[in-house]
Scaffold this active site. Structure first.
Site, mmCIF file in Angstrom:
data_model
loop_
_atom_site.group_PDB
_atom_site.id
_atom_site.type_symbol
_atom_site.label_atom_id
_atom_site.label_comp_id
_atom_site.label_asym_id
_atom_site.label_seq_id
_atom_site.Cartn_x
_atom_site.Cartn_y
_atom_site.Cartn_z
ATOM 1 C CB CYS A 1 28.543 35.090 29.693
ATOM 2 S SG CYS A 1 28.005 33.477 30.277
ATOM 3 C CG HIS B 1 26.360 24.709 33.033
ATOM 4 N ND1 HIS B 1 27.393 25.610 33.167
ATOM 5 C CD2 HIS B 1 26.937 23.529 32.708
ATOM 6 C CE1 HIS B 1 28.544 25.007 32.909
ATOM 7 N NE2 HIS B 1 28.302 23.744 32.641
ATOM 8 C CG ASN C 1 31.331 19.528 35.828
ATOM 9 O OD1 ASN C 1 31.404 18.598 36.628
ATOM 10 N ND2 ASN C 1 31.070 19.338 34.544
ATOM 11 C CG ASP D 1 26.233 19.644 26.313
ATOM 12 O OD1 ASP D 1 26.494 20.095 27.432
ATOM 13 O OD2 ASP D 1 27.089 19.541 25.403
ATOM 14 C CG HIS E 1 26.175 18.841 32.660
ATOM 15 N ND1 HIS E 1 26.640 18.885 31.358
ATOM 16 C CD2 HIS E 1 26.988 19.662 33.373
ATOM 17 C CE1 HIS E 1 27.700 19.694 31.299
ATOM 18 N NE2 HIS E 1 27.924 20.175 32.505
ATOM 19 C CG HIS F 1 26.994 35.834 34.528
ATOM 20 N ND1 HIS F 1 27.440 35.010 33.514
ATOM 21 C CD2 HIS F 1 28.048 35.972 35.386
ATOM 22 C CE1 HIS F 1 28.696 34.684 33.729
ATOM 23 N NE2 HIS F 1 29.094 35.249 34.860
ATOM 24 C CG HIS G 1 25.945 31.363 32.845
ATOM 25 N ND1 HIS G 1 25.501 32.584 32.342
ATOM 26 C CD2 HIS G 1 24.854 30.760 33.395
ATOM 27 C CE1 HIS G 1 24.209 32.706 32.584
ATOM 28 N NE2 HIS G 1 23.784 31.608 33.228
ATOM 29 C CB CYS H 1 24.816 35.844 29.395
ATOM 30 S SG CYS H 1 25.053 35.886 31.189
ATOM 31 N N GLY I 1 36.288 20.244 35.950
ATOM 32 C CA GLY I 1 36.224 20.356 34.491
ATOM 33 C C GLY I 1 35.230 21.376 33.990
HETATM 34 P P1 5GP Z 1 30.950 22.256 31.754
HETATM 35 O O1 5GP Z 1 32.131 21.496 31.224
HETATM 36 O O2 5GP Z 1 31.266 23.721 31.962
HETATM 37 O O3 5GP Z 1 30.322 21.612 32.971
HETATM 38 O O4 5GP Z 1 29.822 22.121 30.666
HETATM 39 C C1 5GP Z 1 29.702 22.996 29.591
HETATM 40 C C2 5GP Z 1 28.839 22.296 28.568
HETATM 41 O O5 5GP Z 1 28.343 23.263 27.689
HETATM 42 C C3 5GP Z 1 29.590 21.273 27.733
HETATM 43 O O6 5GP Z 1 28.969 19.998 27.888
HETATM 44 C C4 5GP Z 1 29.481 21.807 26.304
HETATM 45 O O7 5GP Z 1 29.297 20.796 25.370
HETATM 46 C C5 5GP Z 1 28.291 22.733 26.391
HETATM 47 N N1 5GP Z 1 28.349 23.865 25.488
HETATM 48 C C6 5GP Z 1 29.368 24.758 25.341
HETATM 49 N N2 5GP Z 1 29.054 25.705 24.452
HETATM 50 C C7 5GP Z 1 27.781 25.433 24.050
HETATM 51 C C8 5GP Z 1 26.894 26.077 23.140
HETATM 52 O O8 5GP Z 1 27.199 27.090 22.513
HETATM 53 N N3 5GP Z 1 25.667 25.502 22.967
HETATM 54 C C9 5GP Z 1 25.290 24.388 23.638
HETATM 55 N N4 5GP Z 1 24.041 23.901 23.404
HETATM 56 N N5 5GP Z 1 26.110 23.747 24.516
HETATM 57 C C10 5GP Z 1 27.332 24.278 24.713
HETATM 58 ZN ZN ZN Z 2 26.558 34.259 31.852
#
Ligand code: 5GP
Ligand code: ZN
Length: 119
Positions: A9, A105, A92, A35, A107, A51, A103, A12, A98
């Site tokens: 992950c 999180h 989300n 992000d 925003h 996780h 994992h 993780c 989306g």
């Molecule tokens: P989700 O779409 O799952 O709600 O948000 C995932 C977020 O993680 C996205 O806004 C994407 O830009 C961010 N993201 C994905 N991979 C990485 C990474 O390796 N590093 C960072 N800092 N952000 C990431």
């Molecule tokens: Zn994870």
């Protein structure tokens, strides 16, 4: 740490410090980092150290982790000077929302006028 879902992950790995990601803040149960593809002047992710795949997967004994995440989001918002203009915290959960990283999180978005719509 033999669970492949956890070992592979990306979040993780980030929370464990394996990718060298700079944390803008930390708490007991969560870390905060910028992000990769910011969608607002301030776009910080609040990510549990353990996780949990999504909000629906928070176990009955783990809600303190989510509470700690929201508390950290408010603290980071203050540190970025967002308490005057305001900010948004969203998570989300699942494909319709989306979610791209499985994992949990949150925003934290702010630093300018955000889009009015949520859906
Ligand atoms: P989700 O779409 O799952 O709600 O948000 C995932 C977020 O993680 C996205 O806004 C994407 O830009 C961010 N993201 C994905 N991979 C990485 C990474 O390796 N590093 C960072 N800092 N952000 C990431
Ligand atoms: Zn994870």
């Amino acid at each position: 740490m033999n669970d492949p879902a956890v070992t592979d992950c990306i979040f993780c790995r980030i929370t464990r410090g394996e990718l060298g990601t700079e944390f803008v803040a930390e708490s007991e149960h969560n870390v905060a980092f910028r992000d990769l593809h910011p969608q607002a002047p301030v776009h910080v992710l609040i990510v549990p150290r353990q996780h949990i795949a999504a909000l629906r997967d928070v176990g009955s004994g783990d809600w303190h982790v989510a509470a700690d995440a929201l508390s950290l989001a408010a603290r980071v918002a203050a540190e970025y000077g967002l308490h005057d203009g305001g900010y948004r915290v969203i998570t989300n959960d699942g494909p319709d929302a989306g979610q791209t990283v499985p994992h949990l999180h949150f925003h934290l978005l702010g630093g300018g006028k955000l889009q009015a719509g949520l859906g």
